[in-house]
Design a protein around this motif. Structure first.
Motif, PDB file in Angstrom:
ATOM      1  N   PRO A 156       0.701  -1.012  -0.186  1.00 50.03           N
ATOM      2  CA  PRO A 156      -0.488   0.056   0.155  1.00 50.03           C
ATOM      3  C   PRO A 156       0.888   1.516  -0.420  1.00 50.03           C
ATOM      4  CG  PRO A 156      -0.831  -1.638   1.605  1.00 50.03           C
ATOM      5  CD  PRO A 156       0.426  -2.208   1.048  1.00 50.03           C
ATOM      6  N   VAL A 157       0.557   2.384  -0.806  1.00 52.60           N
ATOM      7  CA  VAL A 157       1.010   3.659  -0.338  1.00 52.60           C
ATOM      8  C   VAL A 157       1.349   4.392   0.464  1.00 52.60           C
ATOM      9  CG1 VAL A 157       1.001   5.874  -1.646  1.00 52.60           C
ATOM     10  CG2 VAL A 157      -0.036   4.528  -2.962  1.00 52.60           C
ATOM     11  N   ALA A 158       0.121   3.727   1.614  1.00 53.06           N
ATOM     12  CA  ALA A 158       0.459   4.689   2.889  1.00 53.06           C
ATOM     13  C   ALA A 158       1.872   3.959   3.467  1.00 53.06           C
ATOM     14  CB  ALA A 158      -0.637   4.353   3.450  1.00 53.06           C
ATOM     15  N   VAL A 159       2.069   2.288   3.917  1.00 54.70           N
ATOM     16  CA  VAL A 159       2.963   1.595   4.475  1.00 54.70           C
ATOM     17  C   VAL A 159       4.294   1.847   3.693  1.00 54.70           C
ATOM     18  CG1 VAL A 159       3.934  -0.497   4.520  1.00 54.70           C
ATOM     19  CG2 VAL A 159       1.077  -0.030   4.881  1.00 54.70           C
ATOM     20  N   ARG A 160       4.575   2.671   2.026  1.00 57.48           N
ATOM     21  CA  ARG A 160       6.144   2.503   1.878  1.00 57.48           C
ATOM     22  C   ARG A 160       6.308   3.492   2.228  1.00 57.48           C
ATOM     23  NH1 ARG A 160       4.172   2.222  -3.474  1.00 57.48           N
ATOM     24  NH2 ARG A 160       4.355   0.175  -3.421  1.00 57.48           N
ATOM     25  N   ALA A 161       5.333   5.270   2.343  1.00 56.76           N
ATOM     26  CA  ALA A 161       5.918   6.663   2.884  1.00 56.76           C
ATOM     27  C   ALA A 161       6.184   6.776   4.150  1.00 56.76           C
ATOM     28  CB  ALA A 161       4.258   7.169   2.171  1.00 56.76           C
ATOM     29  N   THR A 162       5.147   6.032   4.726  1.00 54.67           N
ATOM     30  CA  THR A 162       6.144   5.206   6.777  1.00 54.67           C
ATOM     31  C   THR A 162       7.834   4.665   6.183  1.00 54.67           C
ATOM     32  OG1 THR A 162       3.563   5.411   7.226  1.00 54.67           O
ATOM     33  CG2 THR A 162       5.673   4.960   8.858  1.00 54.67           C
ATOM     34  N   GLU A 163       7.716   4.065   5.467  1.00 50.96           N
ATOM     35  CA  GLU A 163       8.521   3.152   5.830  1.00 50.96           C
ATOM     36  C   GLU A 163       9.428   4.094   4.700  1.00 50.96           C
ATOM     37  OE1 GLU A 163       9.400  -0.087   6.831  1.00 50.96           O
ATOM     38  OE2 GLU A 163       7.528  -0.448   6.729  1.00 50.96           O
ATOM     39  N   GLU A 164       9.678   4.455   4.039  1.00 53.21           N
ATOM     40  CA  GLU A 164      10.497   5.214   3.466  1.00 53.21           C
ATOM     41  C   GLU A 164      10.992   6.627   4.987  1.00 53.21           C
ATOM     42  OE1 GLU A 164       9.468   7.196  -0.167  1.00 53.21           O
ATOM     43  OE2 GLU A 164       9.630   5.498  -0.844  1.00 53.21           O
ATOM     44  N   THR A 165      10.185   7.127   5.184  1.00 51.45           N
ATOM     45  CA  THR A 165       9.972   7.966   6.975  1.00 51.45           C
ATOM     46  C   THR A 165      10.840   7.723   6.975  1.00 51.45           C
ATOM     47  OG1 THR A 165       8.196   9.489   6.021  1.00 51.45           O
ATOM     48  CG2 THR A 165       9.053   9.601   7.770  1.00 51.45           C
ATOM     49  N   LEU A 166      10.979   6.051   7.935  1.00 51.52           N
ATOM     50  CA  LEU A 166      11.667   5.456   8.484  1.00 51.52           C
ATOM     51  C   LEU A 166      13.337   5.476   8.798  1.00 51.52           C
ATOM     52  CD1 LEU A 166       9.464   2.752   9.906  1.00 51.52           C
ATOM     53  CD2 LEU A 166       9.971   4.435  11.642  1.00 51.52           C
ATOM     54  N   GLU A 167      13.148   5.238   7.003  1.00 53.03           N
ATOM     55  CA  GLU A 167      15.104   5.608   6.729  1.00 53.03           C
ATOM     56  C   GLU A 167      15.744   6.324   7.018  1.00 53.03           C
ATOM     57  OE1 GLU A 167      16.458   2.893   6.293  1.00 53.03           O
ATOM     58  OE2 GLU A 167      14.006   1.891   6.790  1.00 53.03           O
ATOM     59  N   LYS A 168      15.122   7.921   7.187  1.00 49.38           N
ATOM     60  CA  LYS A 168      15.872   9.060   7.544  1.00 49.38           C
ATOM     61  C   LYS A 168      16.559   8.942   8.822  1.00 49.38           C
ATOM     62  CE  LYS A 168      11.735  12.193   5.977  1.00 49.38           C
ATOM     63  NZ  LYS A 168      11.333  13.342   5.477  1.00 49.38           N
ATOM     64  N   ARG A 169      16.905  10.217   8.855  1.00 53.81           N
ATOM     65  CA  ARG A 169      18.223  10.135   9.734  1.00 53.81           C
ATOM     66  C   ARG A 169      17.709  11.281  11.217  1.00 53.81           C
ATOM     67  NH1 ARG A 169      22.051   5.483  10.159  1.00 53.81           N
ATOM     68  NH2 ARG A 169      22.512   5.617   7.305  1.00 53.81           N
TER      69      ARG A 169
END
Length: 288
Positions: free
Chosen positions: A1-14
């Motif tokens: 899902p798009v929402a999951v993908r967006a959150t997963e990408e945010t979790l890679e931020k430092r």
């Protein structure tokens, strides 16, 4: 899902964090504001417990994992993109869906060199600890203050796990050392309090010895599972598999949930035929 993908990408931020004597609510409020994430705390029984939590340039994913661990909690990304913080046994229902299993497995596979040893960021932590010589003269200091001293000297993220013993950071220690590497200093400090040092996800953790042993055993099992999956043979005669069907095809072949990112999906080459029993790892290298 798009929402999951967006959150997963945010979790890679430092992120950098520096909290002293604060609770879970305050730290998560800061993370919500910083990352614009929707975070729900379902089990709040210990959330008011005060901790000291300092991190430099660590991913949000690893930071959150370490933070909620101090409260004997875990987190998952729900199907609507929210981060749900709860007791681990409660999270099993959320993480048992096909999408969640796939995302978790994809993260395991991305940590590629876990198959043969520590990750690159863990090796960096070990190199800093081994390569920093220290002179130490501590008399009746607290473990928390001593660890802060090592953190400042090495620039390494250090965490005292207070889940099992909330008072361990206040334990008194003494150490006199000259020109000793920081790794040995840290091990000595930890040992005086019944703790052991484990480097994981770019952080040096001080854990009770029994818990450290369990963590290392789980890591070994995880490495073995990744190796099993990557070594599986993929035999296929055709027709060629287009990029948008890769995830389903690879999952059928290996019996393991697979997530193909949108970037890989868009540029993936069709799988050639026949494959002739290639290893799963070879197939991944080809399509990516």
């Amino acid at each position: 899902p798009v929402a999951v993908r967006a959150t997963e990408e945010t979790l890679e931020k430092r992120i950098d964090l520096d909290f002293t004597d604060t609770n879970l609510y305050d730290v998560l409020d800061f993370i919500r504001e910083f990352a614009k994430l929707d975070i729900e705390i379902r089990d709040q029984r210990q959330a008011g417990k005060k901790i000291t939590f300092q991190m430099r340039e660590l991913s949000l994913r690893n930071t959150l994992s370490l933070l909620v661990r101090q409260y004997d909690l875990g987190f998952v990304v729900s199907e609507d993109g929210r981060i749900v913080v709860d007791r681990r046994e409660k999270l099993e229902e959320l993480s048992s869906t096909r999408a969640q299993r796939g995302l978790q497995h994809a993260r395991t596979l991305e940590a590629g060199d876990e198959r043969t040893g520590p990750s690159a960021m863990d090796r960096t932590v070990e190199e800093k600890l081994q390569g920093t010589a220290m002179n130490v003269n501590l008399q009746s200091a607290t473990l928390g203050d001593a660890v802060s001293f090592v953190r400042e000297m090495t620039g390494v993220n250090l965490v005292i796990d207070v889940k099992s013993d909330p008072d361990v950071a206040a334990a008194k220690i003494s150490l006199l050392a000259e020109n000793r590497c920081a790794r040995d200093v840290l091990a000595d400090l930890a040992g005086q309090c019944g703790q052991e040092v484990v480097v994981q996800n770019g952080v040096a953790l001080l854990l009770p010895k029994e818990e450290a042993g369990e963590l290392l055993a789980k890591r070994s099992a995880r490495v073995a599972e990744v190796d099993r999956v990557l070594s599986a043979r993929v035999a296929f005669d055709g027709p060629a598999v287009p990029g948008d069907r890769l995830a389903g095809f690879l999952q059928e072949q290996t019996g393991t949930p697979v997530i193909v990112s949108e970037e890989v999906w868009n540029r993936a080459e069709p799988l050639p035929v026949p494959l002739g029993g290639r290893r799963f790892e070879q197939v991944l290298n080809y399509v990516t």
